[in-house]
Design a protein around this motif. Sequence first.
Motif, short mmCIF file in Angstrom:
data_model
loop_
_atom_site.label_atom_id
_atom_site.label_comp_id
_atom_site.label_asym_id
_atom_site.label_seq_id
_atom_site.Cartn_x
_atom_site.Cartn_y
_atom_site.Cartn_z
N MET A 199 0.83 -1.41 0.05
CA MET A 199 0.00 -0.02 -0.01
C MET A 199 0.75 1.28 0.06
N PHE A 200 1.89 1.28 0.71
CA PHE A 200 2.72 2.42 1.16
C PHE A 200 3.34 2.79 -0.31
N PHE A 201 3.82 2.04 -1.03
CA PHE A 201 4.65 2.25 -2.16
C PHE A 201 3.86 2.73 -3.32
N SER A 202 2.39 3.06 -3.48
CA SER A 202 1.65 3.64 -4.13
C SER A 202 1.63 5.21 -4.23
N CYS A 203 2.32 5.77 -3.13
CA CYS A 203 1.91 7.23 -3.19
C CYS A 203 3.26 7.78 -3.12
N LEU A 204 4.40 7.21 -3.80
CA LEU A 204 5.75 7.93 -3.52
C LEU A 204 5.80 8.69 -5.10
N PRO A 205 6.50 9.67 -4.95
CA PRO A 205 6.80 10.82 -5.92
C PRO A 205 7.93 10.35 -6.87
N THR A 206 8.22 11.16 -7.91
CA THR A 206 9.06 10.82 -8.78
C THR A 206 10.41 10.82 -8.18
N ALA A 207 11.31 9.82 -8.84
CA ALA A 207 12.82 9.61 -8.32
C ALA A 207 13.68 10.82 -8.79
N THR A 208 14.51 11.34 -7.70
CA THR A 208 15.37 12.12 -8.01
C THR A 208 16.49 11.75 -9.09
N THR A 209 16.61 10.54 -9.19
CA THR A 209 17.62 9.99 -10.17
C THR A 209 17.38 10.55 -11.51
N GLN A 210 16.05 10.74 -11.98
CA GLN A 210 15.84 11.22 -13.13
C GLN A 210 16.38 12.87 -13.41
N VAL A 211 16.90 13.30 -12.22
CA VAL A 211 17.30 14.68 -12.36
C VAL A 211 18.78 14.60 -13.09
N TYR A 212 19.66 13.39 -12.48
CA TYR A 212 21.05 13.42 -13.00
C TYR A 212 20.85 12.73 -14.43
N LEU A 213 19.98 11.83 -14.68
CA LEU A 213 19.99 11.16 -15.95
C LEU A 213 19.66 12.52 -16.87
N THR A 214 18.64 13.40 -16.67
CA THR A 214 18.42 14.47 -17.57
C THR A 214 19.47 15.32 -17.78
N GLN A 215 20.46 15.63 -16.66
CA GLN A 215 21.60 16.63 -16.82
C GLN A 215 22.66 15.97 -17.59
#
Length: 519
Positions: free
Chosen positions: A465-481
Amino acid sequence: MVSAGTLIWISIRPLIRLVLCVSCGFLATKADLFPVVAARSLGQIILNVTLPCLMFSKMVPAFTPENVGALGPLILVAVIYEVMGMGMAWLTRIFFWVPHRFRYGILAAGGWANVGDIPTSVVMSITGAAPFGGSDQTLSVAYISAFILVYMITLFPMGGHYLVAKDFVGPDVEHDEVRDLVRERRRYILYGWPKTLTNYLRFRRLRQIKSTEEDSDPELQSPTTESKNAAPSSSIRPRPHKHVSFRNERADYYDVTQDHDLDATTAVPTDGMNTPAPSHHDFTSPAGTVTAHDLESEYREKDETEDTTSRRAARKAPTARQRRQKRIVIQLKTIIKSILTPASLSMIISIPVALVPSLKGLFTATSNSHIPNAPDGEPPLAFVLDFANFMGAASVPLGLICLGSALARLKIPRSEWSNLPVGAIFTLAILKTVVSPVIGVLITIGLTNVGVISKEDKVLQFVCMFFSCLPTATTQVYLTQVYSGTGSAEFMSPFLLPQYFLMFFSMTGLTAYAITYLF
């Protein structure tokens, strides 16, 4: 029954600790005490040292032959959440405009959530106290490792990170053009489909009417006995005649026209249309007379030379099959490298060690192991598990500090707020932090009712149940950079900040409901 005040405090307490840890990283970055180089180095230490130790120290004691079957439902739920998140992001992109350089990144933002630091911190705090049991904290971290494993495999070996790379392929497109396209698509989806359906039904009706009229036409019906005896020419409709008109005296071109005024017996002139038979001519050059046979021989030798050159080039150039094989080999190497990362290896090694009694007895005390203990009375390799516990304890706070540092470096374009995709930003934030938890609870309850998730395993149900409310991973910031080529991630911060703000309210409500439902 837990009282409302106690329930609210149990839900908020882990979030307070999370906010304090994130604030330390945020303030240290704003005070120039935590530069980018240090943040990247610390991230490498977390991925390659502390996180593998945390997974090993929790999975080895927690997993047993009785509860290892929970890995299947955990992996299933993790895949469902990723697919559901990508579907929500796709719907957001359909109805609201998204910058051209974020058209695929929004799918990654919806599919891959922050499954590492945030849930580990909150779930460990909640399961370490009442109403959960004493060993539930260790078991919860072991269950979280399944989500981390799915996250790593789908993002890197399976090519999820290429969605971020595809944003920076091709020429740039202005925001106004993207807005116009999305506006037209939204208008068609909301208002255009009834008109299209009406036109389609009208077209079908006209076809039916035309078919009925043709069936009732006596000239198109099957011939009767009288018509069979009549002359064949009487049952044939006169058709307009086509003739070729040569209007240019040089006969450089001709037109095909349809003339209803011409009589059917009008003749088409054919004078001068006969093509003379081909003849062989001799070509005279200053050096002498060259016949057609000599030219044919010369051209034949030239063609043979060109064919030989082209065949050699074809032999040197890789075939389509060779290129496909090379591409498959490269992909396999990437998958193998991703699987051989320390975090993945730690999970892969921990499962057999936890399930084989003779191996598990080397690290922790078990009833089925007959391995003699060390002089201190502990298992021979208990010091390895102690080391893993000691190093793994640093993983969560260091990860939260890196999260705060990443949030501190996000630029908020206040002056350009009117040019941002506000509709897409808040729609994705609401879908991931409000709608997704509702669907996640329903999915968990449904899987529990059909027997996929054990009803007695409260920790498993809570984690799902808890894992359904997580925001976007900040790892995507590094990938985008990395993939942008400029080191910037200008479109990530407007999408991340609302999600992390709403996360605190959605996590509190979801935690309170989950505890009430389970206990």
